[in-house]
Design a protein around this motif. Structure first.
Motif, PDB file in Angstrom:
ATOM      1  N   ARG A  70      23.861  -5.444   6.761  1.00  0.00           N
ATOM      2  CA  ARG A  70      22.828  -6.225   6.073  1.00  0.00           C
ATOM      3  C   ARG A  70      22.016  -7.067   7.042  1.00  0.00           C
ATOM      4  O   ARG A  70      20.818  -7.286   6.819  1.00  0.00           O
ATOM      5  N   ASP A  71      22.637  -7.531   8.123  1.00  0.00           N
ATOM      6  CA  ASP A  71      21.888  -8.368   9.068  1.00  0.00           C
ATOM      7  C   ASP A  71      21.018  -7.549  10.018  1.00  0.00           C
ATOM      8  O   ASP A  71      20.350  -8.106  10.882  1.00  0.00           O
ATOM      9  N   HIS A  72      20.988  -6.215   9.833  1.00  0.00           N
ATOM     10  CA  HIS A  72      20.108  -5.352  10.641  1.00  0.00           C
ATOM     11  C   HIS A  72      18.853  -4.943   9.877  1.00  0.00           C
ATOM     12  O   HIS A  72      17.933  -4.369  10.479  1.00  0.00           O
ATOM     13  N   ILE A  73      18.826  -5.197   8.564  1.00  0.00           N
ATOM     14  CA  ILE A  73      17.722  -4.695   7.743  1.00  0.00           C
ATOM     15  C   ILE A  73      16.387  -5.259   8.202  1.00  0.00           C
ATOM     16  O   ILE A  73      15.408  -4.526   8.388  1.00  0.00           O
ATOM     17  N   ILE A  74      16.301  -6.581   8.385  1.00  0.00           N
ATOM     18  CA  ILE A  74      15.031  -7.203   8.766  1.00  0.00           C
ATOM     19  C   ILE A  74      14.636  -6.868  10.201  1.00  0.00           C
ATOM     20  O   ILE A  74      13.523  -6.367  10.432  1.00  0.00           O
ATOM     21  N   PRO A  75      15.513  -7.097  11.217  1.00  0.00           N
ATOM     22  CA  PRO A  75      15.083  -6.807  12.591  1.00  0.00           C
ATOM     23  C   PRO A  75      14.798  -5.339  12.865  1.00  0.00           C
ATOM     24  O   PRO A  75      13.945  -5.015  13.684  1.00  0.00           O
ATOM     25  N   LYS A  76      15.485  -4.442  12.180  1.00  0.00           N
ATOM     26  CA  LYS A  76      15.276  -3.009  12.395  1.00  0.00           C
ATOM     27  C   LYS A  76      14.133  -2.457  11.531  1.00  0.00           C
ATOM     28  O   LYS A  76      13.767  -1.291  11.658  1.00  0.00           O
ATOM     29  N   LYS A  77      13.569  -3.307  10.654  1.00  0.00           N
ATOM     30  CA  LYS A  77      12.419  -2.931   9.832  1.00  0.00           C
ATOM     31  C   LYS A  77      12.671  -1.694   8.968  1.00  0.00           C
ATOM     32  O   LYS A  77      11.814  -0.836   8.825  1.00  0.00           O
ATOM     33  N   HIS A  78      13.864  -1.628   8.389  1.00  0.00           N
ATOM     34  CA  HIS A  78      14.173  -0.514   7.493  1.00  0.00           C
ATOM     35  C   HIS A  78      13.493  -0.690   6.135  1.00  0.00           C
ATOM     36  O   HIS A  78      13.036   0.271   5.528  1.00  0.00           O
ATOM     37  N   ILE A  79      13.464  -1.940   5.647  1.00  0.00           N
ATOM     38  CA  ILE A  79      13.028  -2.214   4.284  1.00  0.00           C
ATOM     39  C   ILE A  79      12.086  -3.418   4.274  1.00  0.00           C
ATOM     40  O   ILE A  79      12.372  -4.435   4.907  1.00  0.00           O
ATOM     41  N   GLY A  80      10.964  -3.299   3.562  1.00  0.00           N
ATOM     42  CA  GLY A  80      10.058  -4.423   3.363  1.00  0.00           C
ATOM     43  C   GLY A  80      10.230  -4.974   1.956  1.00  0.00           C
ATOM     44  O   GLY A  80      10.649  -4.249   1.048  1.00  0.00           O
ATOM     45  N   LEU A  81       9.917  -6.256   1.768  1.00  0.00           N
ATOM     46  CA  LEU A  81      10.075  -6.892   0.465  1.00  0.00           C
ATOM     47  C   LEU A  81       8.831  -7.676   0.089  1.00  0.00           C
ATOM     48  O   LEU A  81       8.360  -8.515   0.866  1.00  0.00           O
ATOM     49  N   LEU A  82       8.297  -7.393  -1.106  1.00  0.00           N
ATOM     50  CA  LEU A  82       7.288  -8.248  -1.719  1.00  0.00           C
ATOM     51  C   LEU A  82       8.025  -9.155  -2.692  1.00  0.00           C
ATOM     52  O   LEU A  82       8.476  -8.702  -3.744  1.00  0.00           O
ATOM     53  N   PRO A  83       8.198 -10.448  -2.358  1.00  0.00           N
ATOM     54  CA  PRO A  83       8.985 -11.328  -3.230  1.00  0.00           C
ATOM     55  C   PRO A  83       8.246 -11.675  -4.510  1.00  0.00           C
ATOM     56  O   PRO A  83       7.029 -11.494  -4.628  1.00  0.00           O
ATOM     57  N   GLN A  84       8.989 -12.200  -5.448  1.00  0.00           N
ATOM     58  CA  GLN A  84       8.424 -12.579  -6.744  1.00  0.00           C
ATOM     59  C   GLN A  84       7.424 -13.723  -6.600  1.00  0.00           C
ATOM     60  O   GLN A  84       6.413 -13.771  -7.300  1.00  0.00           O
ATOM     61  N   HIS A  85       7.694 -14.649  -5.675  1.00  0.00           N
ATOM     62  CA  HIS A  85       6.843 -15.817  -5.504  1.00  0.00           C
ATOM     63  C   HIS A  85       5.937 -15.638  -4.283  1.00  0.00           C
ATOM     64  O   HIS A  85       6.307 -15.009  -3.298  1.00  0.00           O
ATOM     65  N   HIS A  86       4.734 -16.215  -4.351  1.00  0.00           N
ATOM     66  CA  HIS A  86       3.759 -16.063  -3.273  1.00  0.00           C
ATOM     67  C   HIS A  86       4.264 -16.698  -1.980  1.00  0.00           C
ATOM     68  O   HIS A  86       4.976 -17.715  -2.008  1.00  0.00           O
ATOM     69  N   PHE A  87       3.880 -16.103  -0.853  1.00  0.00           N
ATOM     70  CA  PHE A  87       4.402 -16.569   0.426  1.00  0.00           C
ATOM     71  C   PHE A  87       3.315 -16.906   1.446  1.00  0.00           C
ATOM     72  O   PHE A  87       3.622 -17.376   2.551  1.00  0.00           O
ATOM     73  N   LEU A  88       2.048 -16.686   1.122  1.00  0.00           N
ATOM     74  CA  LEU A  88       0.975 -16.947   2.090  1.00  0.00           C
ATOM     75  C   LEU A  88       0.513 -18.397   2.001  1.00  0.00           C
ATOM     76  O   LEU A  88       0.389 -18.951   0.904  1.00  0.00           O
ATOM     77  N   PRO A  89       0.221 -19.051   3.140  1.00  0.00           N
ATOM     78  CA  PRO A  89      -0.248 -20.450   3.133  1.00  0.00           C
ATOM     79  C   PRO A  89      -1.635 -20.571   2.519  1.00  0.00           C
ATOM     80  O   PRO A  89      -2.560 -19.840   2.884  1.00  0.00           O
ATOM     81  N   LYS A  90      -1.796 -21.509   1.588  1.00  0.00           N
ATOM     82  CA  LYS A  90      -3.016 -21.619   0.801  1.00  0.00           C
ATOM     83  C   LYS A  90      -4.234 -22.037   1.616  1.00  0.00           C
ATOM     84  O   LYS A  90      -5.375 -21.762   1.219  1.00  0.00           O
ATOM     85  N   SER A  91      -4.051 -22.707   2.746  1.00  0.00           N
ATOM     86  CA  SER A  91      -5.186 -23.236   3.499  1.00  0.00           C
ATOM     87  C   SER A  91      -5.841 -22.212   4.421  1.00  0.00           C
ATOM     88  O   SER A  91      -6.927 -22.457   4.945  1.00  0.00           O
ATOM     89  N   TYR A  92      -5.222 -21.048   4.612  1.00  0.00           N
ATOM     90  CA  TYR A  92      -5.749 -20.036   5.527  1.00  0.00           C
ATOM     91  C   TYR A  92      -6.813 -19.184   4.845  1.00  0.00           C
ATOM     92  O   TYR A  92      -6.746 -18.914   3.648  1.00  0.00           O
ATOM     93  N   LEU A  93      -7.775 -18.726   5.648  1.00  0.00           N
ATOM     94  CA  LEU A  93      -8.723 -17.732   5.167  1.00  0.00           C
ATOM     95  C   LEU A  93      -8.053 -16.365   5.115  1.00  0.00           C
ATOM     96  O   LEU A  93      -7.171 -16.063   5.933  1.00  0.00           O
ATOM     97  N   VAL A  94      -8.484 -15.541   4.183  1.00  0.00           N
ATOM     98  CA  VAL A  94      -7.923 -14.199   4.062  1.00  0.00           C
ATOM     99  C   VAL A  94      -8.046 -13.436   5.374  1.00  0.00           C
ATOM    100  O   VAL A  94      -7.093 -12.808   5.837  1.00  0.00           O
ATOM    101  N   LYS A  95      -9.212 -13.495   6.014  1.00  0.00           N
ATOM    102  CA  LYS A  95      -9.411 -12.730   7.250  1.00  0.00           C
ATOM    103  C   LYS A  95      -8.487 -13.198   8.369  1.00  0.00           C
ATOM    104  O   LYS A  95      -8.051 -12.401   9.204  1.00  0.00           O
ATOM    105  N   ASN A  96      -8.150 -14.493   8.376  1.00  0.00           N
ATOM    106  CA  ASN A  96      -7.248 -15.006   9.407  1.00  0.00           C
ATOM    107  C   ASN A  96      -5.812 -14.562   9.162  1.00  0.00           C
ATOM    108  O   ASN A  96      -5.062 -14.287  10.105  1.00  0.00           O
ATOM    109  N   ILE A  97      -5.424 -14.496   7.882  1.00  0.00           N
ATOM    110  CA  ILE A  97      -4.094 -14.001   7.553  1.00  0.00           C
ATOM    111  C   ILE A  97      -3.947 -12.543   7.985  1.00  0.00           C
ATOM    112  O   ILE A  97      -2.910 -12.131   8.525  1.00  0.00           O
TER     113      ILE A  97
END
Length: 221
Positions: A70-97
């Protein structure tokens, strides 16, 4: 072709009966599977366990029968996750993100030339509608280099226009990845999926069609 196998799944919270007990499912690349369940059934916990951010419970994760810690999933990039709650900082421009996620021109172009992004790139994250924000987050996660993608409520509170855009994008992602999706907007899920499961009675029950959701009292007739 890669196959993701998740088995021996057990989830139990303190002072509660087990939500899942020795359950299992699989997802092939080029396949979309749905996992349904009522609020509190353990869907988000299960997704976090598979992704590696949730340490509760136990399970085995295999890719083509090779056990993946389980501790290899993130560093080895096997699986990506779109979480239920938003994770992007509100103050950034879309193009900068976009440029933060994808330093190379090739990676950036995949996002900048995606449908409807040209009208959003100069907006701040905090000014986006629910559909715009969910679509942007999905584009970012969907274009990362993972073989499998988990989506936790990608259609929730999204306006109809963007539900259609997200649906189209996921069919495109399916060409290169395997996708696991959960959402209470069950028609949007069923219109995408190849196979489905329902969390009930500590197991992942196979769902063949909407009639199974009715007979198992997940939805009303």
């Amino acid at each position: 072709m890669k196959k993701l196998i998740v088995d021996n799944i057990s989830i139990q919270f303190p002072k509660q009966s087990e939500l899942l007990l020795n359950a299992e499912f699989y997802c092939d690349m080029h396949e979309i599977i749905g996992i349904f369940g009522r609020n509190g059934s353990g869907k988000s916990t299960l997704f976090g366990m598979i992704f590696g951010t949730e340490k509760k419970g136990s399970l085995n994760i295999k890719i083509n029968n090779t056990l993946i810690p389980r501790d290899h999933i993130i560093p080895k990039k096997h699986i990506g996750l779109l979480p239920q709650h938003h994770f992007l900082p509100k103050s950034y421009l879309v193009k900068n993100i976009i440029t933060l996620f994808f330093p190379s021109d090739e990676g950036q172009n995949k996002i900048f030339y995606s449908k409807r992004i040209s009208s959003l790139e100069s907006k701040k994250i905090g000014a986006l509608s629910e559909g715009e924000l969910k679509y942007l987050e999905l584009l970012l996660i969907g274009h990362l280099d993972h073989s499998f993608l988990i989506l936790d409520e990608p259609f929730s509170m999204v306006e109809p226009l963007y539900r259609d855009v997200i649906h189209e994008f996921l069919l495109e992602v399916k060409k290169t990845k395997g996708i696991i999706i959960s959402d209470h907007y069950y028609n949007d899920v069923l219109n995408l999926t190849d196979r489905n499961y329902l969390i009930k009675n500590q197991q992942l029950l196979v769902v063949k069609d909407i009639n199974d959701l009715v007979s198992n009292r997940y939805i009303s007739p």
